[in-house]
Write a protein that holds these residues in place. Structure first.
Motif, PDB file in Angstrom:
ATOM      1  N   GLY A  87      -7.086  -0.082   2.289  1.00 38.38           N
ATOM      2  CA  GLY A  87      -7.078  -0.348   0.980  1.00 38.38           C
ATOM      3  C   GLY A  87      -7.917   0.219   0.320  1.00 38.38           C
ATOM      4  O   GLY A  87      -8.005  -0.234  -1.417  1.00 38.38           O
ATOM      5  N   ASP A 129       0.907   4.247  -2.670  1.00 39.87           N
ATOM      6  CA  ASP A 129       0.598   5.575  -2.779  1.00 39.87           C
ATOM      7  C   ASP A 129       1.841   6.116  -2.694  1.00 39.87           C
ATOM      8  O   ASP A 129       2.266   7.452  -3.345  1.00 39.87           O
ATOM      9  N   HIS A 161      -8.861   4.172   4.273  1.00 40.49           N
ATOM     10  CA  HIS A 161      -7.974   3.938   3.460  1.00 40.49           C
ATOM     11  C   HIS A 161      -6.401   3.822   4.061  1.00 40.49           C
ATOM     12  O   HIS A 161      -5.607   2.596   3.112  1.00 40.49           O
ATOM     13  N   PRO A 190       0.751  -1.210   0.155  1.00 39.46           N
ATOM     14  CA  PRO A 190      -0.030  -0.399   0.151  1.00 39.46           C
ATOM     15  C   PRO A 190       0.331   1.574  -0.075  1.00 39.46           C
ATOM     16  O   PRO A 190       0.362   2.107  -0.466  1.00 39.46           O
ATOM     17  N   ARG A 212      -9.100   2.902  -4.985  1.00 36.90           N
ATOM     18  CA  ARG A 212      -7.578   3.176  -3.532  1.00 36.90           C
ATOM     19  C   ARG A 212      -8.062   5.268  -3.371  1.00 36.90           C
ATOM     20  O   ARG A 212      -7.838   6.041  -4.174  1.00 36.90           O
ATOM     21  N   GLN A 213      -7.726   5.561  -2.294  1.00 35.82           N
ATOM     22  CA  GLN A 213      -7.841   6.756  -1.896  1.00 35.82           C
ATOM     23  C   GLN A 213      -7.116   7.527  -2.058  1.00 35.82           C
ATOM     24  O   GLN A 213      -7.506   8.805  -2.383  1.00 35.82           O
ATOM     25  N   THR A 214      -5.290   7.459  -2.074  1.00 35.52           N
ATOM     26  CA  THR A 214      -4.712   8.318  -2.494  1.00 35.52           C
ATOM     27  C   THR A 214      -5.320   8.817  -3.992  1.00 35.52           C
ATOM     28  O   THR A 214      -5.253   9.590  -4.516  1.00 35.52           O
TER      29      THR A 214
END
Length: 485
Positions: A357, A63, A354, A59, A293-295
């Protein structure tokens, strides 16, 4: 000698380092890759391979590359891979340009793929930071065009460790550029089976059957002349079959631009297959994985999926949460205070998604819809939410936040609606419906999710109750699993 823009590299690395808190030495490991990585590893960088080779959590590695792309240190590409050859059929710099329809001129097939199925997201160092030979496609050697740029080396033949590109090399009978307005010749020895020719940049291709050479027609060692016309869009051979033995290809390019040609001699055992086998690829970041994915969703809000068409996802897991007793909460605290408390709980759920994942797709009133690439991650997040909400309530005191949750996994359609990457389809509807069966502090899972890899093991120690429930779109009663404790 490697040429690096030191000032620009330092500036970009500083931006990435300050973007968030990183684990020890992650930034230095990434800088080492940028400085010392070979052409292929820097032109089509794989965050999962970086994580594996350098002892970084997957993860965090994903990112890291996303923040590097946001800073302009690397460029992000959405690559469509042929499932049978590993050929990079098309590469798109933006999600909005991505098309899931593919054509492979080498395998002579076309079809549809989905975001989590043979769509790889790779990263290439910016040419402003470090110039690679692969950035200058027009000046690549014919060998580098094929083996470094266009074929993914991670595809293996099923059930073994043999790289498909190594197997393919043994079948190559020639490769060449085709200058515009000229006739190019290739000499080759052809065996039984079939011949395939392809321009790996346009997917124009042709196939010729190879037959046994009649001994009375040609003098020994006299090569067969195989004439082919290329007009920039397609190859047109003068014949449909050629004899085995020595051959000379004469390829006339009547088009306005330079082309290329790779000639493969498929043996009879492959020709006789009803369809070519699907390769096994080393793990990579798929399009479906990235959208959950939040990012990615925060750093690349401008990335869009065409809402008129959408893109298919073979499997995604949706987790719905709902705030129980929200009406009474607003009446007790007043709108401003209640909304502030609800926003705090949204932030907590965002952080948990987040961490596991996933990503918050949207809020619907006081409810949340989150998406996860792996089913087990969604369940882990739901269990973590119950734990963290308990701690949140203990620290804040009354009135307490009480959640009920539901989750389901399956296929879906990704689209952009109201400037937000969203999902639609039956899987979303079922996940929302399952959530309605949960009570305070409960998680309801569908059978598809409960039986997914790793989920039952994760639920050891929790109380699980199975019951039947009507679900719209599902015949008869569906099996639902209520998780408490």
């Amino acid at each position: 000698m490697t040429s690096i823009n030191e000032r620009l590299l330092e500036n970009k690395m500083t931006q990435i380092e300050q973007a968030r808190t990183w684990s020890p030495r992650v930034i230095s490991k990434f800088e080492t890759l940028i400085r010392g990585g070979d052409e292929v590893s820097l032109y089509r960088a794989n965050p999962l391979a970086f994580a594996r080779d350098r002892g970084v959590a997957e993860p965090e590695s994903i990112d890291l590359f996303l923040h590097a792309a946001r800073a302009g240190l690397v460029d992000m590409h959405w690559d469509i891979l042929c499932p049978h050859s590993g050929l990079v059929l098309e590469s798109f710099g933006r999600l909005r340009a991505l098309r899931s329809h593919f054509v492979c001129g080498l395998c002579d097939i076309e079809g549809q793929t989905e975001l989590d199925d043979f769509i790889e997201v790779s990263f290439s160092v910016s040419p402003q930071v470090r110039r690679l030979a692969l950035h200058d496609i027009d000046n690549l050697s014919i060998e580098d065009l094929h083996w470094k740029l266009k074929f993914a080396s991670s595809g293996r033949l099923p059930g073994g460790q043999t790289r498909f590109v190594d197997f393919l090399r043994s079948l190559v009978r020639g490769m060449t550029y085709l200058p515009s307005g000229l006739t190019t010749t290739l000499q080759a020895e052809i065996g039984p089976g079939s011949l395939s020719g392809v321009n790996v940049q346009t997917q124009a291709g042709f196939t010729l059957q190879v037959v046994l050479a009649p001994t009375t027609v040609q003098m020994p060692n006299t090569p067969t002349i195989i004439r082919i016309t290329y007009d920039g869009q397609r190859f047109t051979p003068a014949v449909s079959a050629v004899p085995s033995g020595a051959a000379v290809f004469e390829i006339s390019n009547t088009g306005a631009t330079r082309g290329s040609l790779l000639v493969i001699n498929w043996p009879p055992e492959i020709v006789s297959m009803p369809e070519k086998p699907t390769l096994e690829f080393d793990p990579y970041v798929s399009g479906g994985m990235l959208l959950t994915r939040q990012t990615f969703r925060k750093l690349f809000r401008s990335e869009r999926v065409d809402e008129e068409e959408g893109l298919g996802v073979r499997q995604v897991t949706f987790l719905f949460t709902d705030l129980k007793g929200s009406t009474a909460l607003y009446e007790r605290l007043g709108d401003l205070n209640a909304y502030a408390l609800v926003r705090e709980h949204f932030a907590l759920l965002d952080a948990i998604a987040h961490r596991h994942g996933g990503a918050i797709v949207k809020t619907i009133g006081d409810a949340v819809m989150a998406a996860f690439f792996r089913p087990v991650d969604a369940v882990a997040a739901a269990l973590n939410i119950l734990q963290e909400i308990g701690r949140f309530n203990h620290e804040h005191g009354p009135p307490t936040i009480i959640l009920k949750m539901g989750a389901h996994c399956g296929p879906s359609i990704a689209v952009t609606l109201n400037e937000n990457l969203d999902y639609f389809g039956q899987t979303v509807n079922i996940a929302a419906r399952v959530q309605s069966f949960a009570d305070a502090g409960e998680i309801c899972l569908t059978e598809a999710l409960y039986t997914a890899p790793g989920v039952r093991k994760l639920l050891v120690g929790h109380d699980v109750e199975e019951f039947g429930a009507p679900l719209r779109g599902v015949e008869g009663e569906a099996r639902v699993y209520r998780v408490t404790g």
